[in-house]
Scaffold this active site. Structure first.
Site, PDB file in Angstrom:
ATOM      1  N   ASP A   1      18.992  13.747 -37.490  1.00 49.48           N
ATOM      2  CA  ASP A   1      17.754  13.492 -36.758  1.00 49.48           C
ATOM      3  C   ASP A   1      17.248  14.761 -36.078  1.00 49.48           C
ATOM      4  O   ASP A   1      18.030  15.559 -35.541  1.00 49.48           O
ATOM      5  CB  ASP A   1      18.016  12.409 -35.706  1.00 49.48           C
ATOM      6  CG  ASP A   1      16.774  11.978 -34.944  1.00 49.48           C
ATOM      7  OD1 ASP A   1      15.654  12.409 -35.307  1.00 49.48           O
ATOM      8  OD2 ASP A   1      16.918  11.197 -33.989  1.00 49.48           O
TER       9      ASP A   1
ATOM     10  N   SER B   1      13.289   5.605 -30.432  1.00 51.60           N
ATOM     11  CA  SER B   1      12.404   6.760 -30.528  1.00 51.60           C
ATOM     12  C   SER B   1      11.540   6.865 -29.263  1.00 51.60           C
ATOM     13  O   SER B   1      12.075   7.000 -28.169  1.00 51.60           O
ATOM     14  CB  SER B   1      11.568   6.674 -31.806  1.00 51.60           C
ATOM     15  OG  SER B   1      10.895   7.884 -32.065  1.00 51.60           O
TER      16      SER B   1
ATOM     17  N   HIS C   1      16.395  10.015 -38.382  1.00 50.50           N
ATOM     18  CA  HIS C   1      15.669   9.388 -37.279  1.00 50.50           C
ATOM     19  C   HIS C   1      15.117   8.029 -37.725  1.00 50.50           C
ATOM     20  O   HIS C   1      14.590   7.881 -38.823  1.00 50.50           O
ATOM     21  CB  HIS C   1      14.518  10.289 -36.837  1.00 50.50           C
ATOM     22  CG  HIS C   1      13.794   9.760 -35.637  1.00 50.50           C
ATOM     23  ND1 HIS C   1      14.309   9.836 -34.370  1.00 50.50           N
ATOM     24  CD2 HIS C   1      12.593   9.124 -35.519  1.00 50.50           C
ATOM     25  CE1 HIS C   1      13.461   9.287 -33.521  1.00 50.50           C
ATOM     26  NE2 HIS C   1      12.418   8.845 -34.192  1.00 50.50           N
TER      27      HIS C   1
END
Length: 344
Positions: free
Chosen positions: A280, A178, A310
Site C-alpha cells: 500500500d 482509507s 490499498h
C-alpha cells in the site's frame, strides 16, 4: 459605390473540458461543472443472514446511513448458538479520498453485510459530504455529527427500533477504511472513549489502511508502481480536490504528528486496531502511526497484510486475506488486553 463590410461574429466559446478526472465516479470540468456517476451495478454476496435498511441522521444536509443487523443468532466455531442478546455497534466510514464513495456503493455494502454477519454486530455505515463541493473539514464535521446522532439515539427512547432492540451501547467501535480510517483517527482524538457518554461508550477504534501522510515522502510512497490500486498521481488528485485551499501535506487534517496537530499524549482512545497492507502507498505511515501511538502507551494492535494493496478488503470476498481480516476484526472486538503486532 457602397461597400459591404464583413459581418463580425462572436468568438467561438471553447467547450468545457475535463481538468480533474477521477474515472467514472467524478470529473471536474474547466467551467467548474462537476459530474458524478454511481458505480456500475455489481453482484453483492447476500446469503440472507443480515437485514438492512436506510435511515437519515442529518436531514438538513441530506446525509444518511445504512444499518445492518443479523437476522438470527450467531453460531460459534463449536457449532453452539450464542445466547441471544444485544450486539456491539460498529460505526463504519467508507473510503474514497474524501471525494467519492457512499454507503450504498456495492463494495461498501458487501463489506458491511459481511461484518454484520460474521462479527456479529449492528453495523452503521454513514455517508458524509464529499469534495470538491465540500472540502475538508466538512467530512470530519459530518463524522462527529453522525456519532452524536448515535449518542442521542441511544440516550433516550427513539423510533429507531433496531438500536433499541439490538444495540449494546456499552460496546461501540468506530471504524473506517482509507479516508474513512482517517476520520476514525480524528474521532478518536475528538471524542476518545468518553465523548459519547452518557448515551454510549466507545470501546475502541479500527483504522483500516488509513489515509495518513506528511510532506516527507516514505519508501512505500516512492516505491508504489503506476499500476497500483492507489498511485501517487491518484493521491495528488484527491489531495488537490479535497483539502482546504493552500493546505500542505503537513496539515493537521492529514498528518497526526505535524507541528500544528493536537497532542495525542493525553487522549484516551481505548483499544485501537490499525490494519496496513504491505504493498500500500500508505503502508509506512500506517506502521509509523501505530508504533508512535504504542510508544505513548496506547493499547494498539497493528496487523500488516503481506502481499496486499490499498483497499483490498472487499475486492475478493473469497480470498484468504478477506477472510483473515474479518477474523482479525472479530477477535479485536471480542478481546481484552494489550495490543500487539502481527503480519499475516
Amino acid at each position: 459605390m457602397a461597400m459591404s463590410m464583413p459581418s463580425s461574429s462572436p468568438p467561438a466559446t471553447a467547450a468545457p473540458y475535463v481538468v480533474e478526472d477521477c474515472g467514472d465516479a467524478l470529473q471536474v470540468f474547466s467551467d467548474g461543472t462537476i459530474v458524478r456517476s454511481a458505480p456500475p451495478p455489481a453482484p453483492v454476496p447476500d446469503d440472507g443472514r443480515v437485514e438492512w435498511k436506510d435511515a437519515v441522521y442529518d436531514a438538513g444536509r441530506g446525509l444518511g446511513l445504512r444499518m445492518y443487523r443479523p437476522r438470527r443468532r450467531d453460531v460459534t466455531d463449536t457449532g453452539e448458538e450464542e445466547e441471544e442478546g444485544k450486539l456491539p455497534v460498529l460505526v463504519y466510514f467508507h473510503g474514497g479520498g474524501f471525494c467519492v464513495g457512499s454507503c450504498s456503493w456495492p463494495k461498501t455494502h458487501a463489506v458491511c453485510l459481511r461484518l454484520a454477519a460474521e462479527l456479529p454486530a449492528l453495523v452503521l455505515s454513514f455517508d458524509y459530504r464529499l469534495a470538491p463541493e465540500h472540502r475538508l473539514p466538512a467530512a470530519h464535521e459530518d463524522a462527529a455529527r453522525a456519532l452524536l446522532w448515535l449518542r442521542d439515539q441511544l440516550s433516550a427512547p427513539s423510533d429507531n427500533t433496531w438500536l433499541a432492540e439490538s444495540a449494546d451501547s456499552r460496546r461501540v467501535f468506530v471504524s473506517g477504511v482509507s479516508a474513512g480510517g482517517s476520520l476514525a483517527h480524528h474521532m478518536a482524538v475528538q471524542l476518545g472513549t468518553a465523548g459519547l457518554e452518557p448515551g454510549a461508550n466507545v470501546v475502541g477504534y479500527i483504522l483500516l489502511m488509513p489515509g495518513l501522510f506528511s510532506a516527507e515522502p516514505t519508501r512505500s510512497e516512492l516505491d508504489t508502481p503506476e499500476t497500483a490500486f492507489l498511485t501517487q498521481e491518484m493521491f495528488d488528485r484527491f489531495f488537490r480536490l479535497g483539502m482546504p485551499a493552500g493546505a500542505t501535506r503537513d496539515h493537521p487534517l492529514v498528518n497526526p504528528f505535524a507541528p500544528e496537530s493536537p497532542s495525542l499524549e493525553a487522549v484516551c482512545v481505548g483499544r485501537m486496531l490499525v490494519v496496513a497492507a504491505e504493498r500500500d502507498f500508505f503502508r509506512d505511515r500506517n506502521v509509523e502511526y501505530a508504533e508512535r501511538m504504542k510508544a505513548m502507551g496506547k493499547d494498539v494492535e497493528l496487523v500488516v497484510f503481506a502481499g496486499q494493496e490499498h483497499g483490498f478488503f472487499g475486492m475478493d470476498p473469497a480470498s484468504d486475506a478477506d477472510r483473515e481480516l474479518v477474523r482479525v476484526i472479530r477477535r479485536f472486538v471480542g478481546r481484552q488486553g494489550n495490543g500487539n503486532k502481527d503480519e499475516v
